[in-house]
Each structure stands twice: as C-alpha cells, then as structure tokens.
Design a protein around this motif. Structure first.
Motif, PDB file in Angstrom:
ATOM      1  N   SER A 183       0.825  -1.192   0.000  1.00 26.94           N
ATOM      2  CA  SER A 183       0.000   0.000   0.000  1.00 26.94           C
ATOM      3  C   SER A 183       0.866   1.251   0.000  1.00 26.94           C
ATOM      4  O   SER A 183       0.399   2.338  -0.312  1.00 26.94           O
ATOM      5  CB  SER A 183      -0.944   0.007   1.203  1.00 26.94           C
ATOM      6  OG  SER A 183      -0.198  -0.077   2.403  1.00 26.94           O
ATOM      7  N   LYS A 184       2.134   1.074   0.352  1.00 31.41           N
ATOM      8  CA  LYS A 184       3.071   2.192   0.363  1.00 31.41           C
ATOM      9  C   LYS A 184       4.376   1.706  -0.250  1.00 31.41           C
ATOM     10  O   LYS A 184       4.919   0.698   0.161  1.00 31.41           O
ATOM     11  CB  LYS A 184       3.283   2.661   1.801  1.00 31.41           C
ATOM     12  CG  LYS A 184       3.978   3.970   1.915  1.00 31.41           C
ATOM     13  CD  LYS A 184       3.929   4.470   3.357  1.00 31.41           C
ATOM     14  CE  LYS A 184       4.478   5.879   3.402  1.00 31.41           C
ATOM     15  NZ  LYS A 184       4.371   6.464   4.705  1.00 31.41           N
ATOM     16  N   ILE A 185       4.876   2.423  -1.234  1.00 37.72           N
ATOM     17  CA  ILE A 185       6.064   1.984  -1.947  1.00 37.72           C
ATOM     18  C   ILE A 185       7.334   2.333  -1.175  1.00 37.72           C
ATOM     19  O   ILE A 185       8.272   1.573  -1.136  1.00 37.72           O
ATOM     20  CB  ILE A 185       6.108   2.588  -3.371  1.00 37.72           C
ATOM     21  CG1 ILE A 185       4.899   2.132  -4.175  1.00 37.72           C
ATOM     22  CG2 ILE A 185       7.403   2.231  -4.085  1.00 37.72           C
ATOM     23  CD1 ILE A 185       4.752   0.620  -4.312  1.00 37.72           C
ATOM     24  N   TYR A 186       7.383   3.477  -0.566  1.00 38.90           N
ATOM     25  CA  TYR A 186       8.572   3.831   0.216  1.00 38.90           C
ATOM     26  C   TYR A 186       8.260   3.727   1.710  1.00 38.90           C
ATOM     27  O   TYR A 186       7.152   3.998   2.152  1.00 38.90           O
ATOM     28  CB  TYR A 186       9.091   5.236  -0.135  1.00 38.90           C
ATOM     29  CG  TYR A 186       8.141   6.357   0.237  1.00 38.90           C
ATOM     30  CD1 TYR A 186       8.208   6.968   1.486  1.00 38.90           C
ATOM     31  CD2 TYR A 186       7.184   6.800  -0.664  1.00 38.90           C
ATOM     32  CE1 TYR A 186       7.334   7.983   1.835  1.00 38.90           C
ATOM     33  CE2 TYR A 186       6.321   7.810  -0.333  1.00 38.90           C
ATOM     34  CZ  TYR A 186       6.396   8.408   0.914  1.00 38.90           C
ATOM     35  OH  TYR A 186       5.534   9.408   1.260  1.00 38.90           O
ATOM     36  N   THR A 187       9.252   3.257   2.447  1.00 37.70           N
ATOM     37  CA  THR A 187       9.072   3.074   3.898  1.00 37.70           C
ATOM     38  C   THR A 187      10.087   3.849   4.711  1.00 37.70           C
ATOM     39  O   THR A 187       9.928   4.004   5.910  1.00 37.70           O
ATOM     40  CB  THR A 187       9.213   1.579   4.272  1.00 37.70           C
ATOM     41  OG1 THR A 187      10.532   1.153   3.944  1.00 37.70           O
ATOM     42  CG2 THR A 187       8.175   0.730   3.554  1.00 37.70           C
ATOM     43  N   ARG A 188      11.149   4.281   4.078  1.00 39.03           N
ATOM     44  CA  ARG A 188      12.270   4.993   4.707  1.00 39.03           C
ATOM     45  C   ARG A 188      13.101   4.101   5.627  1.00 39.03           C
ATOM     46  O   ARG A 188      14.060   4.554   6.227  1.00 39.03           O
ATOM     47  CB  ARG A 188      11.783   6.224   5.472  1.00 39.03           C
ATOM     48  CG  ARG A 188      11.135   7.266   4.590  1.00 39.03           C
ATOM     49  CD  ARG A 188      10.832   8.541   5.355  1.00 39.03           C
ATOM     50  NE  ARG A 188      10.269   9.523   4.438  1.00 39.03           N
ATOM     51  CZ  ARG A 188       9.122  10.132   4.647  1.00 39.03           C
ATOM     52  NH1 ARG A 188       8.430   9.904   5.727  1.00 39.03           N
ATOM     53  NH2 ARG A 188       8.698  11.002   3.775  1.00 39.03           N
ATOM     54  N   THR A 189      12.749   2.821   5.743  1.00 45.69           N
ATOM     55  CA  THR A 189      13.498   1.936   6.649  1.00 45.69           C
ATOM     56  C   THR A 189      14.856   1.551   6.076  1.00 45.69           C
ATOM     57  O   THR A 189      15.705   1.064   6.807  1.00 45.69           O
ATOM     58  CB  THR A 189      12.697   0.655   6.956  1.00 45.69           C
ATOM     59  OG1 THR A 189      12.428  -0.035   5.739  1.00 45.69           O
ATOM     60  CG2 THR A 189      11.396   0.978   7.670  1.00 45.69           C
ATOM     61  N   GLY A 190      15.066   1.772   4.788  1.00 46.29           N
ATOM     62  CA  GLY A 190      16.345   1.421   4.181  1.00 46.29           C
ATOM     63  C   GLY A 190      17.275   2.599   3.971  1.00 46.29           C
ATOM     64  O   GLY A 190      18.347   2.449   3.389  1.00 46.29           O
ATOM     65  N   ASP A 191      16.899   3.749   4.475  1.00 49.45           N
ATOM     66  CA  ASP A 191      17.686   4.956   4.234  1.00 49.45           C
ATOM     67  C   ASP A 191      19.084   4.914   4.840  1.00 49.45           C
ATOM     68  O   ASP A 191      19.953   5.668   4.447  1.00 49.45           O
ATOM     69  CB  ASP A 191      16.952   6.191   4.749  1.00 49.45           C
ATOM     70  CG  ASP A 191      15.703   6.520   3.927  1.00 49.45           C
ATOM     71  OD1 ASP A 191      15.507   5.879   2.877  1.00 49.45           O
ATOM     72  OD2 ASP A 191      14.935   7.396   4.345  1.00 49.45           O
ATOM     73  N   LYS A 192      19.300   4.024   5.774  1.00 42.42           N
ATOM     74  CA  LYS A 192      20.617   3.947   6.418  1.00 42.42           C
ATOM     75  C   LYS A 192      21.418   2.747   5.939  1.00 42.42           C
ATOM     76  O   LYS A 192      22.349   2.308   6.603  1.00 42.42           O
ATOM     77  CB  LYS A 192      20.450   3.927   7.931  1.00 42.42           C
ATOM     78  CG  LYS A 192      19.893   5.237   8.454  1.00 42.42           C
ATOM     79  CD  LYS A 192      19.874   5.325   9.936  1.00 42.42           C
ATOM     80  CE  LYS A 192      19.374   6.713  10.304  1.00 42.42           C
ATOM     81  NZ  LYS A 192      18.901   6.791  11.650  1.00 42.42           N
ATOM     82  N   GLY A 193      21.046   2.204   4.769  1.00 42.35           N
ATOM     83  CA  GLY A 193      21.848   1.156   4.162  1.00 42.35           C
ATOM     84  C   GLY A 193      21.515  -0.254   4.582  1.00 42.35           C
ATOM     85  O   GLY A 193      22.295  -1.161   4.331  1.00 42.35           O
ATOM     86  N   GLU A 194      20.374  -0.464   5.183  1.00 38.71           N
ATOM     87  CA  GLU A 194      19.939  -1.810   5.538  1.00 38.71           C
ATOM     88  C   GLU A 194      18.583  -2.087   4.899  1.00 38.71           C
ATOM     89  O   GLU A 194      17.852  -1.173   4.547  1.00 38.71           O
ATOM     90  CB  GLU A 194      19.811  -1.960   7.060  1.00 38.71           C
ATOM     91  CG  GLU A 194      21.123  -1.964   7.798  1.00 38.71           C
ATOM     92  CD  GLU A 194      20.952  -2.313   9.272  1.00 38.71           C
ATOM     93  OE1 GLU A 194      19.823  -2.174   9.806  1.00 38.71           O
ATOM     94  OE2 GLU A 194      21.946  -2.725   9.877  1.00 38.71           O
ATOM     95  N   THR A 195      18.294  -3.375   4.806  1.00 37.36           N
ATOM     96  CA  THR A 195      16.991  -3.784   4.287  1.00 37.36           C
ATOM     97  C   THR A 195      16.508  -4.981   5.097  1.00 37.36           C
ATOM     98  O   THR A 195      17.306  -5.675   5.734  1.00 37.36           O
ATOM     99  CB  THR A 195      17.061  -4.109   2.779  1.00 37.36           C
ATOM    100  OG1 THR A 195      15.728  -4.220   2.268  1.00 37.36           O
ATOM    101  CG2 THR A 195      17.842  -5.380   2.512  1.00 37.36           C
TER     102      THR A 195
END
Length: 188
Positions: A6-18
């Motif tokens: 429902s949301k394409i971006y989450t901002r959880t990967g902004d620090k280089g992790e997934t």
C-alpha cells in the motif's frame, strides 16, 4: 501469499539496511541481497527478451521461457525468506527436457559463438550471462549461509537453457551463428 504494497517507500532502508522475510535486517550489500538483486536483474532482462519474442511471433519460445520469470520470482522469494521453499525438482527437469529437445534439433556446437546475429539472439545471451552472474552470487551466499532446495540447480540449468534458446532463436529467425574468430598469431 496475500501481500499487498500500500506504500512503496518506507524509509526503513535509508541507512543502508533492508529487511528480509524472516525479520532480519541486513546491509544492502549483504551477499543475500546481492543474490536477490542479480535474480531480479535477470528477470527484468528476461522480460525484455519475452517482449521481443512476442513481437517476432516466436510463441514456442515464449511458452518455455515465460514460466521461468515466475520461477525466478519464486527463487527471489526463497532468497528473501530462507525458510520458504517454492521451487521443485520438476522445474529443473522441465528445463533439462527442453535443453535436450532443442539441442537435438541444433546438433553439436562446432565452435565458440558470439552473442550476436540479431537483437533477439543477443538479448538471449544477455539473459544467459545474467543467469551466470546470479548463479555466482547464489553460490557466494551458499558458501556463507547454505541454501536449501533446488534453487542453485535451477539457476544453473536456466543459464544452459538460455544459451540453447539463443541458438534456437537464431535458427527460427534464419540468422547464421556468428563464430568466434581467434586473433591471428603474431609473426616472428
């Protein structure tokens, strides 16, 4: 799997992790993510090949290769969720049967061939080389975190199938194989 984005971006990967399907967070350059990325690249390029095959009316090849896109997605799922097993041995056997059938039609390869001749032949070779790259990434991951199931065998057979598919495409198009021409020996 009833997942919807429902949301394409989450901002959880902004620090280089997934995140992985098992809840772990890993660096975006982790071998598992590298393997997932290579499988995704292959799947995208296979989509380009399938679009070209459709335009050329090569339905026989589409029938064989279109399911491979779905199986690559399954492999990506297995890589993202280590306990998930979607690929079956029957898929590897299906690829082997087609390789054998097409190879019988083509006959023995008498020289190295170039990834050339037509756009579709070249694109099949792009897919083949990406399959080999994905296989190397999966093997690197396997050395660190052993993989379960038949994913390694599947990606290996798929690269073989794509090599033979490139040759079959050329044959169906009436395009001669471009043979390797070794450099001339130095005079001296």
């Amino acid at each position: 799997m009833g997942y919807r984005l429902s949301k394409i971006y989450t901002r959880t990967g902004d620090k280089g992790e997934t995140g992985l399907g098992d809840g772990r967070r890993v660096p975006k350059d982790h071998p598992r993510i590298e393997a997932i990325g290579e499988v995704d690249s292959l799947n995208s390029q296979l989509g380009v090949l399938l679009a070209g095959l459709s335009e050329a009316g090569l339905e026989e090849l589409i029938e064989v290769l279109a399911p491979c896109q779905h199986r690559l997605f399954d492999l990506g799922g297995e890589l993202a969720m280590p306990s998930y097993q979607a690929l079956k041995l029957a898929e590897v056997e299906r690829l082997e049967a087609v390789i054998d059938l097409w190879n019988e039609e083509l006959g023995p390869l008498e020289n190295f061939i170039m990834p050339s001749g037509s756009m579709l032949v070249a694109q099949a070779h792009v897919c083949r080389s990406l399959a080999r790259s994905a296989e190397r990434r999966c093997q690197a991951l396997n050395a660190l975190e052993p993989l379960q199931g038949v994913g390694l065998a599947y990606i290996n057979r798929l690269s073989d199938l794509l090599f033979v598919a490139a040759r079959i495409v050329g044959r169906r198009q009436g395009v001669a194989e471009v043979l390797w021409q070794p450099a001339s020996k130095p005079q001296g």
